[in-house]
Design a protein around this motif. Structure first.
Motif, PDB file in Angstrom:
ATOM      1  N   UNK A 182       0.681  -1.460  -0.288  1.00  0.00           N
ATOM      2  CA  UNK A 182       0.454   0.177  -0.123  1.00  0.00           C
ATOM      3  C   UNK A 182       0.910   0.842   0.066  1.00  0.00           C
ATOM      4  N   UNK A 183       0.886   2.040  -1.293  1.00  0.00           N
ATOM      5  CA  UNK A 183       1.804   3.331  -1.174  1.00  0.00           C
ATOM      6  C   UNK A 183       0.558   4.605  -1.197  1.00  0.00           C
ATOM      7  N   UNK A 184       0.980   5.435   0.064  1.00  0.00           N
ATOM      8  CA  UNK A 184      -0.382   6.132  -0.097  1.00  0.00           C
ATOM      9  C   UNK A 184      -1.454   5.710   0.819  1.00  0.00           C
ATOM     10  N   UNK A 185      -2.235   7.441   0.957  1.00  0.00           N
ATOM     11  CA  UNK A 185      -3.199   7.217   1.695  1.00  0.00           C
ATOM     12  C   UNK A 185      -4.372   7.424   1.456  1.00  0.00           C
ATOM     13  N   UNK A 186      -4.999   6.945   1.324  1.00  0.00           N
ATOM     14  CA  UNK A 186      -7.171   7.246   0.836  1.00  0.00           C
ATOM     15  C   UNK A 186      -7.660   5.955   1.134  1.00  0.00           C
ATOM     16  N   UNK A 187      -8.724   6.325   0.776  1.00  0.00           N
ATOM     17  CA  UNK A 187     -10.045   6.076   0.937  1.00  0.00           C
ATOM     18  C   UNK A 187      -9.933   4.495   0.633  1.00  0.00           C
ATOM     19  N   UNK A 188      -9.654   4.709  -1.061  1.00  0.00           N
ATOM     20  CA  UNK A 188      -9.425   3.172  -1.531  1.00  0.00           C
ATOM     21  C   UNK A 188      -8.232   2.917  -0.648  1.00  0.00           C
ATOM     22  N   UNK A 189      -7.532   2.757  -0.857  1.00  0.00           N
ATOM     23  CA  UNK A 189      -6.063   2.465  -0.395  1.00  0.00           C
ATOM     24  C   UNK A 189      -6.292   1.597   0.954  1.00  0.00           C
ATOM     25  N   UNK A 190      -7.141   2.608   1.626  1.00  0.00           N
ATOM     26  CA  UNK A 190      -7.164   1.703   2.808  1.00  0.00           C
ATOM     27  C   UNK A 190      -8.883   0.899   2.906  1.00  0.00           C
ATOM     28  N   UNK A 191      -9.444   1.061   2.387  1.00  0.00           N
ATOM     29  CA  UNK A 191     -10.525  -0.027   1.705  1.00  0.00           C
ATOM     30  C   UNK A 191      -9.796  -1.130   1.788  1.00  0.00           C
ATOM     31  N   UNK A 192      -9.171  -1.034   1.068  1.00  0.00           N
ATOM     32  CA  UNK A 192      -8.279  -2.654   0.593  1.00  0.00           C
ATOM     33  C   UNK A 192      -7.229  -2.752   1.610  1.00  0.00           C
ATOM     34  N   UNK A 193      -6.536  -1.796   2.278  1.00  0.00           N
ATOM     35  CA  UNK A 193      -5.692  -2.665   3.151  1.00  0.00           C
ATOM     36  C   UNK A 193      -6.787  -3.620   4.588  1.00  0.00           C
ATOM     37  N   UNK A 194      -7.988  -2.843   4.349  1.00  0.00           N
ATOM     38  CA  UNK A 194      -8.459  -4.115   5.447  1.00  0.00           C
ATOM     39  C   UNK A 194      -8.979  -5.027   4.867  1.00  0.00           C
ATOM     40  N   UNK A 195      -9.618  -4.872   3.571  1.00  0.00           N
ATOM     41  CA  UNK A 195      -9.922  -6.031   3.416  1.00  0.00           C
ATOM     42  C   UNK A 195      -8.992  -7.165   2.638  1.00  0.00           C
ATOM     43  N   UNK A 196      -7.396  -6.313   2.527  1.00  0.00           N
ATOM     44  CA  UNK A 196      -6.472  -7.707   3.394  1.00  0.00           C
ATOM     45  C   UNK A 196      -6.439  -8.862   4.240  1.00  0.00           C
ATOM     46  N   UNK A 197      -6.571  -7.463   5.388  1.00  0.00           N
ATOM     47  CA  UNK A 197      -6.496  -8.014   6.467  1.00  0.00           C
ATOM     48  C   UNK A 197      -7.299  -8.675   7.352  1.00  0.00           C
ATOM     49  N   UNK A 198      -8.730  -8.402   6.713  1.00  0.00           N
ATOM     50  CA  UNK A 198      -9.762  -9.607   6.424  1.00  0.00           C
ATOM     51  C   UNK A 198      -9.667 -10.133   6.116  1.00  0.00           C
ATOM     52  N   UNK A 199      -8.969 -11.239   4.897  1.00  0.00           N
ATOM     53  CA  UNK A 199      -9.054 -11.840   4.259  1.00  0.00           C
ATOM     54  C   UNK A 199      -7.350 -12.379   4.851  1.00  0.00           C
ATOM     55  N   UNK A 200      -6.295 -12.912   5.275  1.00  0.00           N
ATOM     56  CA  UNK A 200      -5.467 -12.559   6.617  1.00  0.00           C
ATOM     57  C   UNK A 200      -4.169 -12.501   4.900  1.00  0.00           C
ATOM     58  N   UNK A 201      -4.688 -11.621   4.353  1.00  0.00           N
ATOM     59  CA  UNK A 201      -3.344 -11.590   3.703  1.00  0.00           C
ATOM     60  C   UNK A 201      -2.361 -10.259   4.295  1.00  0.00           C
ATOM     61  N   UNK A 202      -0.820 -10.495   3.806  1.00  0.00           N
ATOM     62  CA  UNK A 202       0.290  -9.387   4.103  1.00  0.00           C
ATOM     63  C   UNK A 202      -0.037  -8.412   3.338  1.00  0.00           C
ATOM     64  N   UNK A 203       0.182  -7.020   4.328  1.00  0.00           N
ATOM     65  CA  UNK A 203       0.378  -5.978   3.558  1.00  0.00           C
ATOM     66  C   UNK A 203       1.599  -4.989   3.919  1.00  0.00           C
ATOM     67  N   UNK A 204       2.173  -4.500   3.330  1.00  0.00           N
ATOM     68  CA  UNK A 204       3.307  -3.787   3.500  1.00  0.00           C
ATOM     69  C   UNK A 204       3.020  -2.059   3.337  1.00  0.00           C
ATOM     70  N   UNK A 205       3.540  -1.866   4.326  1.00  0.00           N
ATOM     71  CA  UNK A 205       2.428  -0.269   4.098  1.00  0.00           C
ATOM     72  C   UNK A 205       4.017   0.695   3.856  1.00  0.00           C
ATOM     73  N   UNK A 206       3.901   1.650   2.586  1.00  0.00           N
ATOM     74  CA  UNK A 206       4.674   2.464   1.845  1.00  0.00           C
ATOM     75  C   UNK A 206       4.241   4.097   1.918  1.00  0.00           C
ATOM     76  N   UNK A 207       5.043   5.051   2.497  1.00  0.00           N
ATOM     77  CA  UNK A 207       4.590   6.588   2.675  1.00  0.00           C
ATOM     78  C   UNK A 207       3.167   6.759   3.146  1.00  0.00           C
ATOM     79  N   UNK A 208       2.552   5.671   4.372  1.00  0.00           N
ATOM     80  CA  UNK A 208       1.657   6.257   4.661  1.00  0.00           C
ATOM     81  C   UNK A 208       1.567   7.798   6.355  1.00  0.00           C
ATOM     82  N   UNK A 209       0.500   8.038   5.880  1.00  0.00           N
ATOM     83  CA  UNK A 209       0.766   9.015   6.489  1.00  0.00           C
ATOM     84  C   UNK A 209       1.029   8.825   8.167  1.00  0.00           C
ATOM     85  N   UNK A 210       1.626   9.972   8.728  1.00  0.00           N
ATOM     86  CA  UNK A 210       1.891   9.967  10.341  1.00  0.00           C
ATOM     87  C   UNK A 210       0.261   9.189  10.870  1.00  0.00           C
TER      88      UNK A 210
END
Lengths: 161, 161, 161, 161
Positions: free
Chosen positions: B102-130
């Protein structure tokens, strides 16, 4: 004519006791107003508690199920929408609701909050963890609202409709 | 045999310049490794920048489009998957990726991060807002990883595969 | 408790006059029985005519819309399910219905008949073209039923529930 | 740049021996042309046979899976698109293909033919049952084409691209 539809989203698995209690109250208040309650339809957690509350007040309950059948459906759902599409149905939940109330924190719930913001839908936050709340407030979105009780959330929803 | 698929997610609209640059580098590193890059397929933001990077290194680019046709597709997509299902396709993005960056922060991107966690997928965060970073770290999930450069993210993905 | 849901499917664009008339009668008969009518939700063709019929008898109408908003919704829909996923929503229509009545012939309708058979759902055929009927009968499926009037279709549905 | 994508659809369960043989030949001819083969991705029937053929000619195989994971995936799929949305993924199959070849008759395959016509996509029919063929010809659609061998179907696809 389209009825008012209030989506109540929240953890299915491992909800906090407080989430369940608030969800149940939300359901009752929604039922009393003759609004339609929309949930994720399953027989666990916030979905089930809100559905119970609404059905006790003769409110109509729509359950948008992730499964391809009704085997894990809440007994308090009146209208099961069987999607068979897993978490992708979260987007249907938010698109179909006039206002979304997010009760409690979890990955699925947060995905729904984010999909709602993406779709331009108002979201009322209830009983979020401190960290989730801090973050969601930091988005500075006009679509994010915060309530401290079921009653306040419903009053807020009334104003937003 | 199934190839390694790395999903790169990030803001489409109003990305930061830094998001685009990192996404472009991610694309190049993915292409060099003969992995498949999977994005949301559109011709804007992080999706487009990552696709450009991968295509410059002869990497294969899969674009999972929200639209019902290719009119807003990135020119660097090799394999357009046309879903016609809007943001509900975000769930397909995460289910189809071996690792999500996940490169950068936004509503769509955050939905994907959450769906990934829900599905048990690894997510690497890059350049997220503090704020996003603080929140995502607070989840204390084994699936959430943090990188400070494109190269570090790719090395991390290599280990997670 | 889950209500009985009858799906009425049929051409949206360029329906025959007879399709519309039968759909309207189906809607009325469904409404009279306090069943829920489920349609594709749009303000055209069989969907709209059935919805009008049901609403005249105070029946509840669920419209599963292909669009991402309500702009093309039938005015007679009580509960819009906004999917934003185009024809992929046809699968939701059939999974959510206890029995499907296919009124009239068209590509979308035929896709719903086939998805219903795939999902093991009963389908009642009404006012199909001779060619469609010959073909559907040739499938020799226990799930395919044939009616010659709205009333017969409803009686058949009653038996199948 | 987007590659040419040919969708090969056909029965997964209980395919006829002839369906499998033609599907295998289709896969080989598609692979030889450096086109991408797109199938429903599972390890059975026409999907599997076509994937085997394409992979033998070093063709790229995209499998759009109905499941939420790869457990039933054909071993010959290079790029699994994991949708987790059951038969609703049939619509993605047709929207993502430049031309669809329907090899053999079945409820799922027929739903894809109908969704393709609805979406304005060309469909080439191969090895259809007499009843299905009679019916599909009766639609008098410019989008419906008929071939009598894998080779003829591929030549036809070439013209339609």
């Amino acid at each position: 004519m389209a009825k008012t539809i209030i989506g109540v989203m929240g953890p299915g698995n491992e909800p906090e006791e407080k989430d369940l209690q608030i969800a149940y109250e939300l359901g009752k208040l929604i039922g009393q107003r003759s609004w339609v309650l929309l949930t994720g339809g399953r027989n666990v957690g916030v979905m089930d508690a809100a559905s119970l509350g609404a059905s006790e007040k003769d409110g109509l309950v729509v359950g948008v199920l992730p499964d391809k059948d009704r085997s894990r459906m809440s007994l308090h759902v009146d209208i099961p929408i069987v999607t068979g599409m897993g978490s992708a149905r979260n987007n249907i939940n938010v698109l179909s609701s006039d206002v979304i109330i997010a009760c409690g924190t979890g990955a699925g719930t947060l995905s729904e909050i984010m999909l709602a913001l993406k779709a331009g839908k108002d979201v009322i936050l209830l009983n979020q963890s401190k960290n989730a709340l801090d973050f969601l407030q930091s988005l500075e979105s006009d679509l994010v609202h915060e309530a401290s009780s079921a009653y306040e959330a419903i009053t807020m929803a009334e104003r937003l409709l």
